[in-house]
Scaffold this motif. Sequence first.
Motif, short mmCIF file in Angstrom:
data_model
loop_
_atom_site.label_atom_id
_atom_site.label_comp_id
_atom_site.label_asym_id
_atom_site.label_seq_id
_atom_site.Cartn_x
_atom_site.Cartn_y
_atom_site.Cartn_z
N LEU A 29 -34.34 -14.89 -18.41
CA LEU A 29 -34.65 -14.61 -16.99
C LEU A 29 -34.73 -15.92 -16.21
CD1 LEU A 29 -35.46 -12.69 -14.69
CD2 LEU A 29 -37.84 -12.92 -15.46
N ALA A 30 -35.35 -16.94 -16.81
CA ALA A 30 -35.46 -18.24 -16.13
C ALA A 30 -34.09 -18.82 -15.85
CB ALA A 30 -36.28 -19.20 -16.99
N GLU A 31 -33.18 -18.69 -16.81
CA GLU A 31 -31.83 -19.23 -16.57
C GLU A 31 -31.15 -18.51 -15.42
OE1 GLU A 31 -27.97 -20.95 -18.48
OE2 GLU A 31 -29.05 -19.66 -19.88
N ARG A 32 -31.28 -17.19 -15.37
CA ARG A 32 -30.64 -16.43 -14.30
C ARG A 32 -31.26 -16.75 -12.94
NH1 ARG A 32 -30.51 -10.42 -16.76
NH2 ARG A 32 -29.31 -9.98 -14.87
N LYS A 33 -32.57 -17.00 -12.93
CA LYS A 33 -33.23 -17.37 -11.67
C LYS A 33 -32.79 -18.77 -11.22
CE LYS A 33 -36.16 -14.07 -10.39
NZ LYS A 33 -36.12 -13.49 -9.03
N PHE A 34 -32.76 -19.73 -12.16
CA PHE A 34 -32.34 -21.08 -11.80
C PHE A 34 -30.87 -21.10 -11.38
CE2 PHE A 34 -36.03 -22.77 -14.32
CZ PHE A 34 -36.60 -23.48 -13.27
N ALA A 35 -30.03 -20.31 -12.08
CA ALA A 35 -28.63 -20.23 -11.70
C ALA A 35 -28.49 -19.68 -10.28
CB ALA A 35 -27.87 -19.33 -12.68
N GLY A 36 -29.31 -18.67 -9.96
CA GLY A 36 -29.30 -18.14 -8.61
C GLY A 36 -29.72 -19.17 -7.58
N PHE A 37 -30.74 -19.96 -7.92
CA PHE A 37 -31.21 -21.01 -7.00
C PHE A 37 -30.12 -22.06 -6.77
CE2 PHE A 37 -33.11 -25.26 -6.53
CZ PHE A 37 -33.77 -25.08 -5.33
N ILE A 38 -29.45 -22.49 -7.85
CA ILE A 38 -28.41 -23.50 -7.74
C ILE A 38 -27.23 -22.97 -6.94
CG2 ILE A 38 -26.73 -24.84 -9.08
CD1 ILE A 38 -28.91 -25.06 -11.28
N GLN A 39 -26.93 -21.67 -7.07
CA GLN A 39 -25.80 -21.07 -6.37
C GLN A 39 -26.19 -20.41 -5.06
OE1 GLN A 39 -24.39 -18.45 -9.44
NE2 GLN A 39 -23.36 -20.08 -10.57
N ASP A 40 -27.43 -20.65 -4.61
CA ASP A 40 -27.91 -20.14 -3.32
C ASP A 40 -27.86 -18.62 -3.25
OD1 ASP A 40 -29.03 -20.37 -0.85
OD2 ASP A 40 -27.14 -20.63 0.22
N ARG A 41 -28.43 -17.96 -4.27
CA ARG A 41 -28.57 -16.51 -4.29
C ARG A 41 -29.90 -16.18 -4.97
NH1 ARG A 41 -27.26 -14.86 -9.44
NH2 ARG A 41 -26.04 -16.33 -10.68
N ILE A 307 -30.42 -25.51 -18.97
CA ILE A 307 -30.00 -24.72 -17.80
C ILE A 307 -29.37 -25.61 -16.74
CG2 ILE A 307 -30.82 -23.19 -15.97
CD1 ILE A 307 -33.12 -22.37 -17.84
N TRP A 308 -30.02 -26.71 -16.47
CA TRP A 308 -29.58 -27.64 -15.43
C TRP A 308 -28.16 -28.14 -15.72
CZ3 TRP A 308 -32.63 -32.80 -14.25
CH2 TRP A 308 -32.17 -33.33 -13.05
N VAL A 309 -27.92 -28.55 -16.96
CA VAL A 309 -26.61 -29.08 -17.34
C VAL A 309 -25.55 -27.98 -17.27
CG1 VAL A 309 -25.26 -30.01 -19.27
CG2 VAL A 309 -27.51 -30.97 -18.74
N ARG A 310 -25.92 -26.75 -17.71
CA ARG A 310 -24.92 -25.67 -17.71
C ARG A 310 -24.38 -25.40 -16.32
NH1 ARG A 310 -25.26 -19.32 -19.68
NH2 ARG A 310 -23.21 -18.79 -18.86
N TRP A 311 -25.26 -25.41 -15.32
CA TRP A 311 -24.83 -25.04 -13.98
C TRP A 311 -24.49 -26.25 -13.13
CZ3 TRP A 311 -23.53 -20.20 -13.65
CH2 TRP A 311 -24.13 -19.29 -14.54
N THR A 312 -24.29 -27.41 -13.79
CA THR A 312 -23.93 -28.63 -13.08
C THR A 312 -22.60 -29.20 -13.52
OG1 THR A 312 -26.29 -29.18 -12.85
CG2 THR A 312 -24.72 -30.96 -12.48
#
Length: 356
Positions: A29-41, A307-312
Amino acid sequence: MDWALILAWGIKILSLFFIILTGVAYYTLAERKFAGFIQDRPGPNRAGIFGLFQPLADGIKFIAKEEIFPKNVSKGMYLLAPTISMTCAIMAWAVIPFGGSLPAPEWLMALTGITTIDLQIANPDSGVLYMLAISSLSVYGIMIAGWSSNNKYSLLGGVRSTAQMISYELPMGLSIVVIVIMTGSLKLTDISDSQKDMWNILSPPGFVAFFIYVTAMFAETNRLPFDLAEAESELVVGFHTEYGAFKFALFFLAEYMNMITMSCLTTLLFFGGYNVPFHLGAGSPYQAFYGLGFFILKVLFFAFLFIWVRWTLPRFRYDQLMKLGWKKMIPWGLFAVMFAAIYTVYWKEGWMKLFI
């Protein structure tokens, strides 16, 4: 047989298993939330307040979905693959020390006669070798999944993953050898206790070994920028293309469990483990709680790093992946081992005085 002792061990193992599964569920859940934050959703926000029941909804979905077996799979091996991945992911947690000893609650003391609880299931003298052995066995789950699926995308994902994990186990092993040389022990509690005064990351060879280890850590867990085993744009989802329902859930949970395991191992090897910085709370009866708290904070940081590296970062090409592993990281790993030996014999005591 001492049934009280067996009961105490059973309670400890079941408690750890429950904590692991709960932590892994909310890590997704944390990964999906952080991914949403990084992608502005917003990310998951329908199941419960702020989406907090999303892991429960996902679990029910995986269990309730129909189990489908593709026509041409090798059924026995097809079922064995996710079992191996999940079993190896769980077994690795057996030797991780989360802290010192805590006073046992009164009900457990009355039931079993045990006065303290070690925050570790087992503490073998060769804990580091055990972790390396388990991580080596986990590749069989991915390899068997790719072969037994009778699917070219799955097979290519399994072959990629096998070559990748074998290639990056070598630099990871060399980086861990650096820590073993510096501490003189294969026991994880000894490695953690040796960092009471100075973390290994602060030593010159430890600093070099840390960057080798972290790079290999991403490759070993098949995470971006090294997720060539899944590579959605090329291989659908690679080795688990033919898996669904609860069988896929086992692969899914094993991946996130391995990420937390690697975060724990990074903390133990390089960042003082469960030792509290600046000896805060030393002599206090609650010192073990302080140690557990700081250990969890360090682990959470490295879990966030995944998480940070995956979405960067973008994905490597496969030739770049292998070139980095064999031509760059293995030579640097050999250099770090030699450097650690020289440092330990000649400079260690003088260097530590700078930090004590």
